[in-house]
Design a protein around this motif. Structure first.
Motif, PDB file in Angstrom:
ATOM      1  N   ALA A 582      51.920  38.536  30.508  1.00 24.24           N
ATOM      2  CA  ALA A 582      52.994  38.436  29.519  1.00 24.24           C
ATOM      3  C   ALA A 582      52.490  37.898  28.190  1.00 24.24           C
ATOM      4  N   GLY A 583      51.540  36.970  28.228  1.00 24.12           N
ATOM      5  CA  GLY A 583      51.085  36.333  27.006  1.00 24.12           C
ATOM      6  C   GLY A 583      50.018  37.072  26.257  1.00 24.12           C
ATOM      7  N   THR A 584      49.239  37.919  26.955  1.00 20.37           N
ATOM      8  CA  THR A 584      48.089  38.562  26.299  1.00 20.37           C
ATOM      9  C   THR A 584      48.044  40.071  26.466  1.00 20.37           C
ATOM     10  N   ALA A 585      48.835  40.625  27.350  1.00 21.66           N
ATOM     11  CA  ALA A 585      48.773  42.046  27.708  1.00 21.66           C
ATOM     12  C   ALA A 585      47.418  42.421  28.311  1.00 21.66           C
ATOM     13  N   GLN A 586      46.706  41.433  28.861  1.00 17.68           N
ATOM     14  CA  GLN A 586      45.453  41.677  29.571  1.00 17.68           C
ATOM     15  C   GLN A 586      45.729  41.720  31.075  1.00 17.68           C
ATOM     16  N   GLU A 587      44.809  42.360  31.798  1.00 16.93           N
ATOM     17  CA  GLU A 587      44.859  42.438  33.269  1.00 16.93           C
ATOM     18  C   GLU A 587      46.202  42.971  33.774  1.00 16.93           C
ATOM     19  N   LEU A 588      46.683  44.020  33.140  1.00 14.70           N
ATOM     20  CA  LEU A 588      47.972  44.574  33.550  1.00 14.70           C
ATOM     21  C   LEU A 588      47.902  45.203  34.932  1.00 14.70           C
ATOM     22  N   HIS A 589      46.684  45.594  35.376  1.00 16.68           N
ATOM     23  CA  HIS A 589      46.507  46.116  36.731  1.00 16.68           C
ATOM     24  C   HIS A 589      45.618  45.184  37.567  1.00 16.68           C
ATOM     25  N   GLY A 590      45.413  43.981  37.078  1.00 18.52           N
ATOM     26  CA  GLY A 590      44.592  43.035  37.821  1.00 18.52           C
ATOM     27  C   GLY A 590      45.356  42.434  38.979  1.00 18.52           C
ATOM     28  N   ILE A 591      44.646  41.673  39.803  1.00 19.17           N
ATOM     29  CA  ILE A 591      45.292  40.995  40.925  1.00 19.17           C
ATOM     30  C   ILE A 591      44.866  39.533  40.912  1.00 19.17           C
ATOM     31  N   GLU A 592      45.734  38.695  41.446  1.00 19.68           N
ATOM     32  CA  GLU A 592      45.413  37.287  41.657  1.00 19.68           C
ATOM     33  C   GLU A 592      45.338  37.061  43.152  1.00 19.68           C
ATOM     34  N   ALA A 593      44.112  36.856  43.650  1.00 22.27           N
ATOM     35  CA  ALA A 593      43.939  36.749  45.090  1.00 22.27           C
ATOM     36  C   ALA A 593      42.578  36.153  45.398  1.00 22.27           C
ATOM     37  N   ALA A 594      42.489  35.407  46.495  1.00 24.27           N
ATOM     38  CA  ALA A 594      41.192  34.961  46.987  1.00 24.27           C
ATOM     39  C   ALA A 594      40.390  36.186  47.419  1.00 24.27           C
ATOM     40  N   PRO A 595      39.084  36.220  47.178  1.00 23.27           N
ATOM     41  CA  PRO A 595      38.320  37.440  47.436  1.00 23.27           C
ATOM     42  C   PRO A 595      38.285  37.876  48.896  1.00 23.27           C
ATOM     43  N   ALA A 596      38.237  36.926  49.838  1.00 20.74           N
ATOM     44  CA  ALA A 596      38.150  37.258  51.271  1.00 20.74           C
ATOM     45  C   ALA A 596      36.930  38.128  51.547  1.00 20.74           C
ATOM     46  N   LEU A 597      35.754  37.566  51.308  1.00 23.40           N
ATOM     47  CA  LEU A 597      34.495  38.262  51.545  1.00 23.40           C
ATOM     48  C   LEU A 597      33.902  37.817  52.878  1.00 23.40           C
ATOM     49  N   ALA A 598      33.025  38.631  53.425  1.00 24.75           N
ATOM     50  CA  ALA A 598      32.553  38.430  54.798  1.00 24.75           C
ATOM     51  C   ALA A 598      31.860  37.088  54.991  1.00 24.75           C
ATOM     52  N   ALA A 599      30.778  36.841  54.263  1.00 24.29           N
ATOM     53  CA  ALA A 599      30.022  35.589  54.443  1.00 24.29           C
ATOM     54  C   ALA A 599      29.198  35.327  53.183  1.00 24.29           C
ATOM     55  N   PRO A 600      29.832  34.916  52.096  1.00 25.04           N
ATOM     56  CA  PRO A 600      29.106  34.733  50.842  1.00 25.04           C
ATOM     57  C   PRO A 600      27.936  33.761  50.942  1.00 25.04           C
ATOM     58  N   ALA A 601      28.105  32.650  51.673  1.00 27.15           N
ATOM     59  CA  ALA A 601      27.027  31.666  51.770  1.00 27.15           C
ATOM     60  C   ALA A 601      25.790  32.241  52.438  1.00 27.15           C
ATOM     61  N   ASP A 602      25.981  33.288  53.241  1.00 30.31           N
ATOM     62  CA  ASP A 602      24.869  33.936  53.930  1.00 30.31           C
ATOM     63  C   ASP A 602      24.437  35.219  53.221  1.00 30.31           C
ATOM     64  N   GLY A 603      25.003  35.464  52.044  1.00 30.05           N
ATOM     65  CA  GLY A 603      24.596  36.629  51.269  1.00 30.05           C
ATOM     66  C   GLY A 603      25.347  37.903  51.552  1.00 30.05           C
ATOM     67  N   ASP A 604      26.438  37.847  52.309  1.00 35.53           N
ATOM     68  CA  ASP A 604      27.226  39.043  52.610  1.00 35.53           C
ATOM     69  C   ASP A 604      28.519  38.999  51.798  1.00 35.53           C
ATOM     70  N   PHE A 605      28.595  39.837  50.777  1.00 37.66           N
ATOM     71  CA  PHE A 605      29.732  39.838  49.849  1.00 37.66           C
ATOM     72  C   PHE A 605      30.639  41.049  50.080  1.00 37.66           C
ATOM     73  N   THR A 606      30.574  41.608  51.265  1.00 36.78           N
ATOM     74  CA  THR A 606      31.431  42.727  51.620  1.00 36.78           C
ATOM     75  C   THR A 606      32.877  42.252  51.782  1.00 36.78           C
ATOM     76  N   PRO A 607      33.847  42.951  51.180  1.00 39.20           N
ATOM     77  CA  PRO A 607      35.246  42.575  51.411  1.00 39.20           C
ATOM     78  C   PRO A 607      35.617  42.750  52.889  1.00 39.20           C
ATOM     79  N   MET A 608      36.303  41.763  53.424  1.00 45.16           N
ATOM     80  CA  MET A 608      36.808  41.905  54.786  1.00 45.16           C
ATOM     81  C   MET A 608      37.941  42.938  54.812  1.00 45.16           C
TER      82      MET A 608
END
Length: 649
Positions: A582-608
């Motif tokens: 509303a304030g900037t007209a940016q990210e009109l198709h963006g999402i606000e969400a935790a990424p939920a990736l497989a195992a980032p600390a172990d180097g796996d950044f695949t979305p679950m």
């Protein structure tokens, strides 16, 4: 997709009330590297800069063209663009079409061709020269029984087509190669397991005596100048005076001071030199390739160079078509590999590392002798240099990838930095600053560094940041102890040079470091604009901070924050995505969400499978062609498509 970006660019770059005139098409330049291509379209007219340039491409022999990413306007007379995911050793055709509401002249479309470089095949030497510690430089080196003793002697004997085979052992020398190879017959220096090129003094390394100067300080007259000392505990900090050395302000493992005659040492744990292995640099460069072509340096350990402030492991000085591959280069004063000018050089499959620097105070290292690089580019960097599939860790910066002047041949650099691993950099993992035109960074993995991508300033542009992972940015002493601000992207500079167009696509910026933003675009700065699509911005404080006046076009990104503010936008706090929209007209198709990736600390950044990132991105011609599912996934890794399972193949 670029409407807001281009409008901001026009507003920033053009004075008001310019007369309208049609755009005209000049020469079209197309250039291939190993796995990418660049296109530079020269134009005239279009005083109000409202034209655009469409790019299409195909492999030679294919029946139809494919859409590429539109070219970016970088100045009054050039549009520039890139192609990714190309095959080595192939010929490609490009077609560029100009569009301008004010007219396009008689020739709105031009075509061109370019070839990507072929991968180097197996090297079949015409002759092998042998080097061994028990050899003799009186020998001719043409058989193991007639091995020469020094690498330098072999270099003096070598000619095109020769393999210099270096047996296990420590060679305390600086090698200056006098002649070039050819494309068909390079000169190759190749080490066997255990072959070491060492710039440190032999007598001190063997355990020479030191004088006790009291209070833990030890001294020795060296008989040679030095600016670099390493112990078995790690690199020692270089102090500017004996008084400063006595304070040992940088801490462990210790430090040194050289007064021009005498070297003074002090260890943080109170060790005596007799208890330590000490390496004092008396040579400045491992290999020096000056004005040469087609020379390769392979499979060596290269260490302890730095007789002056600019110590280098391998120095490519206006050399072209050279390669540095499969080496372990470590504990070098200034740069593991230094590329000054030169074209089409390849640095691959090396480990380039340093010790101690990441644990020293920022106030002592920044701007001092410890501000080194794994790979450094300087001066008028030529076209087509490639840095790929290396491991860099522990140096102050990872790669400084731009020079200070345009390349001698052509408008764009066409520099590719891809599929490298970076870790433990006190400052910038990648420092794309200076004259940077068509610099491409893709498929890299970065962690535990202060900044992932510094473009402050990256003049001319464009800079492409595509499918990289930057994890735990800010998990450094420089941020957590010394209070330096961390960010996945740094765009700030006190210089008036603007940052050129910057494209940030399909990256994962995710940190677990406390109170850290994923992206902080800090002030001051000048910029023509940045486009962001399909990225993850996940911080423990804010997802995105904009203090810099850069023109941004953000959309289809995923934002996640651990604090009370999702985005800080030039003095305004937006608690959630709806407020930002509303304030900037940016990210009109963006999402606000935790990424939920497989195992980032172990180097796996695949979305679950449950991740909100899946199928939520935007199709980008020339960037994510061939994605799986209904739409591209957000982030660096595509869950259901092996092409994008780990960056670009």
């Amino acid at each position: 997709m670029f409407r807001r970006f281009l409008a901001a660019l026009l507003c920033a770059a053009c004075p008001p009330l310019l007369a309208q005139n049609a755009i005209g098409f000049g020469p079209l330049d197309a250039y291939g590297t190993l796995q990418a291509g660049g296109v530079v379209a020269s134009v005239s007219g279009d005083a109000n800069r409202n034209a655009s340039a469409r790019l299409e491409w195909r492999m030679q022999g294919e029946s139809s063209f494919r859409a590429g990413h539109p070219l970016a306007r970088v100045d009054a007379t050039h549009f520039v663009g890139s192609l990714f995911q190309l095959a080595p050793g192939r010929t490609y055709e490009v077609r560029v079409t100009l569009a301008d509401p004010d007219g396009t002249g008689a020739t709105p479309t031009r075509t061109g061709t370019f070839a990507t470089r072929a991968e180097a095949g197996a090297f079949a030497p015409l002759r092998t020269l042998y080097v061994a510690p028990n050899g003799s430089d009186a020998n001719d080196g043409t058989a193991p029984a007639r091995a020469v003793k020094t690498v330098q002697r072999a270099a003096d004997l070598a000619r095109a087509g020769d393999l210099v085979s270096i047996a296990a052992g420590v060679y305390r020398e600086s090698v200056r190669v006098p002649v070039s190879g050819t494309a068909a017959q390079p000169i190759v220096f190749r080490g066997a397991a255990g072959a070491v090129l060492d710039g440190a003094d032999a007598a001190i390394a063997a355990g020479a005596a030191w004088n006790d100067a009291g209070s833990g300080v030890w001294s020795r007259a060296t008989g040679f100048a030095t600016a670099h000392v390493v112990s078995d505990q790690g690199r020692l900090f270089r102090y500017a005076s004996l008084a400063e050395l006595r304070t040992l302000a940088a801490g462990a493992p210790g430090g040194f001071f050289f007064d021009g005659t005498t070297l003074w040492l002090k260890f943080a744990d109170g060790s005596r030199p007799a208890q330590r292995q000490i390496h004092v640099a008396r040579l400045n460069e491992g290999f020096n390739l000056a004005g040469l072509n087609h020379v390769r340096v392979e499979n060596l350990e290269i260490r302890h160079y730095g007789a002056d402030t600019y110590g280098k492991g391998v120095y490519l000085r206006y050399s072209s078509d050279c390669s540095v591959a499969g080496n372990r280069i470590h504990d070098i004063g200034s740069a593991g590999v230094w590329i000054k000018g030169g074209e089409r050089n390849l640095v691959e499959h090396n480990e380039i590392a340093d010790t101690s620097i990441a644990n020293w105070p920022w106030g002592l290292t920044k701007g001092g002798s410890a501000e080194n690089n794994a790979v450094a580019f300087t001066d008028d960097v030529g076209r087509g240099n490639v840095i790929r599939r290396n491991t860099f860790h522990g140096t102050f910066n990872g790669i400084g990838s731009c020079g200070s002047a345009p390349p001698p041949n052509g408008f764009s650099n066409e520099t590719d930095i891809y599929e490298n691993t970076f870790a433990d950099h006190a400052d910038d993992a990648t420092e794309t600053e200076g004259y940077c035109a068509n610099v491409r960074l893709w498929g890299n993995r970065i962690r535990d560094s202060l900044m992932a991508f510094a473009i402050a300033p990256a003049g001319t542009g464009p800079v492409w940041i595509v499918r990289n992972v930057a994890y735990d940015i800010g998990n450094t002493r420089s941020a957590l102890v010394d209070g330096q601000s961390a960010s996945g992207i740094k765009i700030n500079s006190g210089y008036s040079t603007p940052v050129g167009p910057t494209f940030v696509y399909h990256n994962t910026f995710l940190t677990t470091a406390p109170a850290t933003d994923a992206i902080w675009l800090m002030s001051p700065g000048y910029s023509s604009g940045m486009v962001s699509r399909n990225n993850i911005y996940a911080g423990t404080d804010r997802a995105f901070v904009k203090d810099n006046p850069i023109a941004l076009d953000l959309d289809y990104d995923a934002l996640d924050a651990g604090g009370q503010t999702l985005v800080w936008w030039q003095g305004t706090r937006y608690a959630n995505l709806a407020a930002l929209q509303a304030g900037t007209a940016q990210e009109l198709h963006g999402i606000e969400a935790a990424p939920a990736l497989a195992a980032p600390a172990d180097g796996d950044f695949t979305p679950m499978q449950s991740s909100a990132l899946i199928d939520r991105g935007l199709a980008l011609p020339g960037i994510n062609d061939g994605y799986g599912g209904a739409a591209p996934d957000i982030g660096a890794v595509e869950r259901n498509d092996p092409v994008f399972s780990d960056g670009f193949d």
